[in-house]
Write a protein that holds these residues in place. Structure first.
Motif, PDB file in Angstrom:
ATOM      1  N   GLY A 128       0.825  -1.206   0.000  1.00  0.00           N
ATOM      2  CA  GLY A 128       0.000   0.000   0.000  1.00  0.00           C
ATOM      3  C   GLY A 128       0.857   1.254   0.000  1.00  0.00           C
ATOM      4  O   GLY A 128       0.584   2.212  -0.735  1.00  0.00           O
ATOM      5  N   LYS A 129       1.919   1.261   0.813  1.00  0.00           N
ATOM      6  CA  LYS A 129       2.819   2.417   0.868  1.00  0.00           C
ATOM      7  C   LYS A 129       3.516   2.627  -0.473  1.00  0.00           C
ATOM      8  O   LYS A 129       3.695   3.767  -0.922  1.00  0.00           O
ATOM      9  N   ILE A 130       3.918   1.526  -1.097  1.00  0.00           N
ATOM     10  CA  ILE A 130       4.604   1.634  -2.380  1.00  0.00           C
ATOM     11  C   ILE A 130       3.651   2.172  -3.448  1.00  0.00           C
ATOM     12  O   ILE A 130       4.017   3.054  -4.240  1.00  0.00           O
ATOM     13  N   GLN A 131       2.414   1.661  -3.475  1.00  0.00           N
ATOM     14  CA  GLN A 131       1.428   2.158  -4.429  1.00  0.00           C
ATOM     15  C   GLN A 131       1.152   3.650  -4.194  1.00  0.00           C
ATOM     16  O   GLN A 131       0.945   4.408  -5.139  1.00  0.00           O
ATOM     17  N   ALA A 132       1.153   4.074  -2.926  1.00  0.00           N
ATOM     18  CA  ALA A 132       0.931   5.486  -2.611  1.00  0.00           C
ATOM     19  C   ALA A 132       2.058   6.350  -3.158  1.00  0.00           C
ATOM     20  O   ALA A 132       1.831   7.476  -3.615  1.00  0.00           O
ATOM     21  N   LEU A 133       3.290   5.826  -3.106  1.00  0.00           N
ATOM     22  CA  LEU A 133       4.428   6.561  -3.661  1.00  0.00           C
ATOM     23  C   LEU A 133       4.254   6.758  -5.154  1.00  0.00           C
ATOM     24  O   LEU A 133       4.497   7.860  -5.684  1.00  0.00           O
ATOM     25  N   PHE A 134       3.818   5.718  -5.857  1.00  0.00           N
ATOM     26  CA  PHE A 134       3.590   5.848  -7.295  1.00  0.00           C
ATOM     27  C   PHE A 134       2.463   6.846  -7.576  1.00  0.00           C
ATOM     28  O   PHE A 134       2.533   7.632  -8.523  1.00  0.00           O
ATOM     29  N   THR A 135       1.436   6.811  -6.740  1.00  0.00           N
ATOM     30  CA  THR A 135       0.313   7.735  -6.912  1.00  0.00           C
ATOM     31  C   THR A 135       0.764   9.180  -6.729  1.00  0.00           C
ATOM     32  O   THR A 135       0.257  10.095  -7.389  1.00  0.00           O
ATOM     33  N   ALA A 136       1.712   9.386  -5.823  1.00  0.00           N
ATOM     34  CA  ALA A 136       2.232  10.735  -5.584  1.00  0.00           C
ATOM     35  C   ALA A 136       2.795  11.342  -6.861  1.00  0.00           C
ATOM     36  O   ALA A 136       2.744  12.564  -7.060  1.00  0.00           O
ATOM     37  N   MET A 137       3.314  10.490  -7.741  1.00  0.00           N
ATOM     38  CA  MET A 137       3.857  10.991  -9.000  1.00  0.00           C
ATOM     39  C   MET A 137       2.753  11.571  -9.879  1.00  0.00           C
ATOM     40  O   MET A 137       2.954  12.583 -10.556  1.00  0.00           O
ATOM     41  N   TRP A 138       1.573  10.936  -9.849  1.00  0.00           N
ATOM     42  CA  TRP A 138       0.451  11.486 -10.619  1.00  0.00           C
ATOM     43  C   TRP A 138      -0.015  12.805 -10.016  1.00  0.00           C
ATOM     44  O   TRP A 138      -0.351  13.750 -10.739  1.00  0.00           O
ATOM     45  N   GLY A 139      -0.028  12.889  -8.698  1.00  0.00           N
ATOM     46  CA  GLY A 139      -0.400  14.140  -8.045  1.00  0.00           C
ATOM     47  C   GLY A 139       0.591  15.241  -8.340  1.00  0.00           C
ATOM     48  O   GLY A 139       0.216  16.399  -8.596  1.00  0.00           O
ATOM     49  N   LEU A 140       1.879  14.887  -8.313  1.00  0.00           N
ATOM     50  CA  LEU A 140       2.920  15.865  -8.614  1.00  0.00           C
ATOM     51  C   LEU A 140       2.810  16.339 -10.058  1.00  0.00           C
ATOM     52  O   LEU A 140       3.004  17.524 -10.356  1.00  0.00           O
ATOM     53  N   SER A 141       2.475  15.420 -10.953  1.00  0.00           N
ATOM     54  CA  SER A 141       2.352  15.798 -12.366  1.00  0.00           C
ATOM     55  C   SER A 141       1.201  16.771 -12.591  1.00  0.00           C
ATOM     56  O   SER A 141       1.262  17.622 -13.489  1.00  0.00           O
ATOM     57  N   ALA A 295      -4.921  13.191  -5.409  1.00  0.00           N
ATOM     58  CA  ALA A 295      -3.681  12.526  -4.998  1.00  0.00           C
ATOM     59  C   ALA A 295      -3.590  12.423  -3.480  1.00  0.00           C
ATOM     60  O   ALA A 295      -3.134  11.407  -2.942  1.00  0.00           O
ATOM     61  N   ILE A 296      -4.034  13.466  -2.769  1.00  0.00           N
ATOM     62  CA  ILE A 296      -3.998  13.453  -1.296  1.00  0.00           C
ATOM     63  C   ILE A 296      -4.896  12.344  -0.760  1.00  0.00           C
ATOM     64  O   ILE A 296      -4.501  11.546   0.099  1.00  0.00           O
ATOM     65  N   GLY A 297      -6.129  12.291  -1.264  1.00  0.00           N
ATOM     66  CA  GLY A 297      -7.043  11.243  -0.827  1.00  0.00           C
ATOM     67  C   GLY A 297      -6.550   9.865  -1.215  1.00  0.00           C
ATOM     68  O   GLY A 297      -6.627   8.909  -0.421  1.00  0.00           O
ATOM     69  N   TRP A 298      -6.001   9.753  -2.419  1.00  0.00           N
ATOM     70  CA  TRP A 298      -5.494   8.472  -2.919  1.00  0.00           C
ATOM     71  C   TRP A 298      -4.403   7.925  -1.994  1.00  0.00           C
ATOM     72  O   TRP A 298      -4.431   6.768  -1.579  1.00  0.00           O
ATOM     73  N   MET A 299      -3.444   8.774  -1.653  1.00  0.00           N
ATOM     74  CA  MET A 299      -2.342   8.333  -0.796  1.00  0.00           C
ATOM     75  C   MET A 299      -2.824   8.000   0.613  1.00  0.00           C
ATOM     76  O   MET A 299      -2.354   7.044   1.229  1.00  0.00           O
ATOM     77  N   ALA A 300      -3.765   8.784   1.123  1.00  0.00           N
ATOM     78  CA  ALA A 300      -4.282   8.535   2.479  1.00  0.00           C
ATOM     79  C   ALA A 300      -4.940   7.164   2.584  1.00  0.00           C
ATOM     80  O   ALA A 300      -4.858   6.505   3.627  1.00  0.00           O
ATOM     81  N   ALA A 301      -5.587   6.721   1.505  1.00  0.00           N
ATOM     82  CA  ALA A 301      -6.240   5.407   1.514  1.00  0.00           C
ATOM     83  C   ALA A 301      -5.279   4.289   1.143  1.00  0.00           C
ATOM     84  O   ALA A 301      -5.372   3.177   1.668  1.00  0.00           O
ATOM     85  N   ALA A 302      -4.344   4.584   0.242  1.00  0.00           N
ATOM     86  CA  ALA A 302      -3.466   3.536  -0.269  1.00  0.00           C
ATOM     87  C   ALA A 302      -2.427   3.086   0.756  1.00  0.00           C
ATOM     88  O   ALA A 302      -2.100   1.901   0.829  1.00  0.00           O
ATOM     89  N   VAL A 303      -1.895   4.020   1.548  1.00  0.00           N
ATOM     90  CA  VAL A 303      -0.812   3.681   2.483  1.00  0.00           C
ATOM     91  C   VAL A 303      -1.210   2.565   3.453  1.00  0.00           C
ATOM     92  O   VAL A 303      -0.473   1.581   3.615  1.00  0.00           O
ATOM     93  N   PRO A 304      -2.366   2.652   4.134  1.00  0.00           N
ATOM     94  CA  PRO A 304      -2.723   1.580   5.073  1.00  0.00           C
ATOM     95  C   PRO A 304      -3.477   0.418   4.439  1.00  0.00           C
ATOM     96  O   PRO A 304      -3.823  -0.542   5.129  1.00  0.00           O
ATOM     97  N   ALA A 305      -3.752   0.469   3.116  1.00  0.00           N
ATOM     98  CA  ALA A 305      -4.621  -0.526   2.484  1.00  0.00           C
ATOM     99  C   ALA A 305      -4.064  -1.946   2.608  1.00  0.00           C
ATOM    100  O   ALA A 305      -4.823  -2.898   2.793  1.00  0.00           O
ATOM    101  N   GLY A 306      -2.748  -2.089   2.490  1.00  0.00           N
ATOM    102  CA  GLY A 306      -2.158  -3.418   2.596  1.00  0.00           C
ATOM    103  C   GLY A 306      -2.444  -4.075   3.931  1.00  0.00           C
ATOM    104  O   GLY A 306      -2.822  -5.256   4.004  1.00  0.00           O
ATOM    105  N   LYS A 307      -2.306  -3.324   5.011  1.00  0.00           N
ATOM    106  CA  LYS A 307      -2.595  -3.859   6.347  1.00  0.00           C
ATOM    107  C   LYS A 307      -4.084  -4.120   6.528  1.00  0.00           C
ATOM    108  O   LYS A 307      -4.476  -5.089   7.177  1.00  0.00           O
TER     109      LYS A 307
END
Length: 441
Positions: A128-141, A295-307
């Protein structure tokens, strides 16, 4: 450990350059079309990239199962670099359309690999954390693309929106080289005819979202080719798309949910900036910043999703994600001229939470429910379903916008369509089976 860090750096750079390239064209294409002429080919500069990147993502995923992740990902980076160079050198709109197709081939070979390689390298609870990092790239773009686009057009030349990709791709390629791949590919013959049939069928279906004439004909041709592809693949020992994968009802329903959800509301990010620019008269930059809420919402949900998957399983998380998507659909139907930046920003956060949860849970689900030698195709096919949903959704929304008697009426039609679609997406989430264990082996 150094090998893992190196490949992650390569993936992040590839994600950043591909995501910026997708959004920066929205800013600069009017200027490019004015210089190169042939405004009738304007839409094809987007369509050629979209079609090739969409149809090749599943093929790339399958090739990575057969030959290894590193080789296929590296090939995608080089193709994207070469396509970017050619796009920057384009002397006509016809050339740009062709070269964008080449660039799209590279993107199609690159885009599935963040999720695929993360699935190889990291346990479920960390993905989940790794997917959030990738998502951050879309937000940054979303923030960088309008800035870079306006800077290059005003102070340099539009050609630099492509040339800037060259050093970034080169660094991404060089940092990939030290990667010591852990995945052992399963050697098998490549189903070339299956790949051609799949690409041809999907191409005709996607052309149906671009052309204005003979749409029924394109749809019929695409559907017939895909039917032929289905019966052909059933007879293959090493099919390009293993049909046995879809005997797993969980995978089929997760993919269906991803498709319907993206048809419904993923395309709204293409039209929200238009509302802020045309109705609220915000700048190009500020209308792009509004998408940062996603991107903010995406990362907030993606980071803990794995757990959360380990604790609650897939079904309940998919239901919650689709409920959030349904909520964002309700909020968007309420949008009017009195609502400004902060209302839109808040809605985008809700929608980001929804897609962050749905995408992360979906990716992990389709990876965990297949064997290691089908993880590449399973992951990339999930992304293919999302891409097809996005293409269809944006096409329908564009038609609804232009059919409206005014801009705001067209916008309301778009969001009503999205709201109705989110209802069907929520219903499909209830079809996903309860698991006896949170994460199947």
């Amino acid at each position: 450990m150094k090998s893992r860090v190196s490949v992650m750096f390569s993936i992040v750079l590839a994600m950043l350059v591909a995501s910026i390239d997708t959004t920066i064209m929205n800013t600069t294409m009017p200027v490019i079309a004015k210089e190169l002429g042939r405004f009738d080919l304007y839409a094809w500069s987007f369509a050629s990239y979209m079609i090739t990147s969409t149809i090749l993502s599943p093929v790339a995923g399958r090739l990575s199962d057969l030959f290894g992740r590193k080789k296929v990902f590296a090939s995608g980076i080089i193709l994207f670099l070469f396509g970017s160079l050619l796009c920057g050198l384009s002397g006509s709109m016809v050339q740009l359309v062709i070269f964008r197709a080449i660039q799209g081939i590279g993107a199609g070979f690159m885009m599935p690999f963040p999720a695929i390689i993360a699935g190889d390298l990291f346990p479920v609870e960390k993905r989940g954390k790794i997917q959030a990092l990738f998502t951050a790239m879309w937000g940054l773009s979303a923030v960088l693309a309008p800035l870079l686009g306006s800077f290059f057009v005003e102070y340099m030349t539009w050609r630099w929106i492509f040339f800037v990709n060259l050093p970034v791709c080169l660094v991404a390629f060089l940092t990939l080289m030290p990667y010591q791949e852990h995945y052992e590919p399963k050697k098998a013959s490549v189903d070339y005819l299956g790949a051609i049939l799949f690409a041809a069928g999907v191409t005709f279906l996607l052309l149906d979202t671009v052309v204005k004439e003979n749409r029924v004909l394109y749809f019929i041709i695409g559907a017939v080719i895909l039917v032929i592809f289905y019966f052909y693949e059933k007879k293959q020992v090493s099919p390009i798309v293993p049909l046995t994968m879809f005997k797993n009802k969980m995978i089929s329903r997760i993919n269906l949910n991803a498709f319907i959800g993206t048809v419904a509301l993923f395309g709204t990010s293409s039209f929200i900036p238009l509302f802020l620019q045309n109705v609220k008269h915000l700048s190009l930059f500020m209308s792009g910043v509004a998408l940062l809420g996603t991107a903010i919402g995406w990362m907030a949900a993606a980071v803990p999703a794995g757990k959360w998957i380990l604790k609650y399983g897939y079904r309940i998380l998919l239901i919650i994600g689709n409920a959030l998507l349904f909520l964002s659909g309700i909020l968007l139907t309420l949008l009017n001229e009195d609502h400004g930046f902060w209302f839109v920003f808040a809605v985008m956060i809700v929608q980001g939470l929804a897609f962050g949860l749905l995408t992360t849970v979906g990716v992990i689900g389709v990876q965990q429910l297949v064997g290691g030698h089908e993880k590449g195709i399973s992951t990339s096919f999930f992304m293919f379903c999302r891409n097809m949903g996005t293409a269809i959704g944006v096409t329908v929304m564009g038609a609804l916008l232009t059919a409206g008697s005014s801009f705001m009426i067209g916008i309301h039609h778009i969001f009503i369509f999205g709201f109705i679609g989110s209802i069907f997406a929520l219903l499909t989430a209830f079809l996903v089976q309860r698991q006896k264990q949170s994460v199947p082996a």
